[in-house]
Design a protein around this motif. Structure first.
Motif, PDB file in Angstrom:
ATOM      1  N   CYS A  87      39.036   8.279  63.940  1.00 28.20           N
ATOM      2  CA  CYS A  87      39.282   8.108  65.375  1.00 28.20           C
ATOM      3  C   CYS A  87      38.514   6.959  66.014  1.00 28.20           C
ATOM      4  N   HIS A  88      37.551   6.394  65.316  1.00 29.66           N
ATOM      5  CA  HIS A  88      36.708   5.366  65.946  1.00 29.66           C
ATOM      6  C   HIS A  88      36.505   4.158  65.037  1.00 29.66           C
ATOM      7  N   VAL A  98      42.326   6.579  68.244  1.00 21.91           N
ATOM      8  CA  VAL A  98      42.361   7.874  68.937  1.00 21.91           C
ATOM      9  C   VAL A  98      41.200   7.949  69.929  1.00 21.91           C
ATOM     10  N   PRO A 100      37.560   5.690  71.494  1.00 20.94           N
ATOM     11  CA  PRO A 100      37.168   4.327  71.829  1.00 20.94           C
ATOM     12  C   PRO A 100      36.369   3.657  70.713  1.00 20.94           C
ATOM     13  N   LEU A 102      33.238   2.051  69.148  1.00 18.92           N
ATOM     14  CA  LEU A 102      31.867   2.509  69.401  1.00 18.92           C
ATOM     15  C   LEU A 102      30.825   1.399  69.240  1.00 18.92           C
ATOM     16  N   ALA A 111      31.826   6.581  78.625  1.00 14.70           N
ATOM     17  CA  ALA A 111      33.150   6.198  79.131  1.00 14.70           C
ATOM     18  C   ALA A 111      33.161   4.797  79.735  1.00 14.70           C
ATOM     19  N   SER A 112      32.445   3.880  79.116  1.00 12.55           N
ATOM     20  CA  SER A 112      32.386   2.534  79.687  1.00 12.55           C
ATOM     21  C   SER A 112      33.070   1.463  78.846  1.00 12.55           C
ATOM     22  N   ALA A 113      33.709   1.830  77.750  1.00 10.81           N
ATOM     23  CA  ALA A 113      34.419   0.797  76.965  1.00 10.81           C
ATOM     24  C   ALA A 113      35.679   0.380  77.728  1.00 10.81           C
ATOM     25  N   ILE A 138      27.353  14.868  69.252  1.00 13.33           N
ATOM     26  CA  ILE A 138      27.861  14.926  67.881  1.00 13.33           C
ATOM     27  C   ILE A 138      27.727  16.340  67.318  1.00 13.33           C
ATOM     28  N   ASN A 148      36.379  17.625  77.489  1.00 14.89           N
ATOM     29  CA  ASN A 148      36.595  16.248  77.011  1.00 14.89           C
ATOM     30  C   ASN A 148      37.632  16.255  75.887  1.00 14.89           C
ATOM     31  N   LEU A 155      28.848  17.933  63.872  1.00 15.75           N
ATOM     32  CA  LEU A 155      28.016  17.902  62.668  1.00 15.75           C
ATOM     33  C   LEU A 155      26.892  18.906  62.882  1.00 15.75           C
ATOM     34  N   MET A 168      24.834   3.974  63.569  1.00 16.90           N
ATOM     35  CA  MET A 168      25.578   3.308  64.651  1.00 16.90           C
ATOM     36  C   MET A 168      24.674   2.321  65.395  1.00 16.90           C
TER      37      MET A 168
END
Ligand code: HEC
Length: 174
Positions: A87-88, A98, A100, A102, A111-113, A138, A148, A155, A168
């Protein structure tokens, strides 16, 4: 190998780091350090431009995440991130799929992408993605932000979460 460097780097990072991974290079001028870990020649430039020593850059980024992160296993982080890859994307300028892209997520506001259509719940969460909020997300995205749209079971293993967050952060710092 990386572990030896931690106490010094974390001191420097705590002293001078403004919080974001991009600032960590500024924490590296040798100053009162007794041991040299800063092999980068351009300590006054951000890591992105400096192209400094990969290990010390990575170590400074991990130190900025918190003391627990000094022992992070980036190889395991990369393996764990495979669960996210359906998804990323993580690369700079990578597509939204699916979920954004990362890139640069550590330190970013939720939610800033640009160009991704987030749920209202995440958009209005007011979260900033630091080590603690990412860890909670996560582990259980629905518990952190009810409603959301990230359909991910979470995990459960704390070390896996630590490692994927470290991965990341280090992967997207350049
Ligand atoms: C089944 C698809 C899916 C999987 C698997 C998934 N995500 Fe997501 N993720 C999403 C979606 C969709 C969103 C946006 C949620 C929203 O808008 O409510 C999201 C949002 C996020 C965000 C917030 C992004 C931002 O810009 O605020 C982070 C961080 C994140 N995911 C990390 C991860 C990590 C790390 C993993 C793997 C451990 C993972 N995701 C696995 C679909 C997924």
């Amino acid at each position: 190998m990386l572990r030896n460097l931690v106490p010094l780097v974390s001191t420097l990072a705590l002293t001078a780091c403004g919080g974001g991974p991009d600032n960590t290079a500024e924490a590296e001028p040798s100053g009162p350090a007794t041991e040299t870990v800063t092999e980068t020649s351009a300590a006054d430039q951000p890591a992105a431009e400096a192209g400094g020593d990969a290990d010390s850059d990575a170590q400074a980024i991990l130190a900025a995440l918190g003391s627990d992160y000094a022992d992070a296993d980036l190889g395991n982080g990369a393996r764990q991130f495979r669960r996210c890859q359906s998804c990323h994307t993580l690369n700079d300028g990578g597509r939204h799929t699916v979920g954004p892209n990362l890139h640069g997520i550590v330190g970013a506001a939720a939610a800033s992408a640009e160009g991704f259509s987030y749920s209202r719940q995440l958009s209005e969460s007011g979260l900033v993605w630091d080590a603690a909020t990412l860890d909670a997300w996560i582990e259980n995205p629905r518990a952190l932000v009810p409603g959301n749209r990230m359909s991910f079971v979470g995990l459960r293993d704390a070390q896996d979460r630590r490692d994927v967050i470290a991965y990341m952060a280090v992967e997207t710092a350049d």
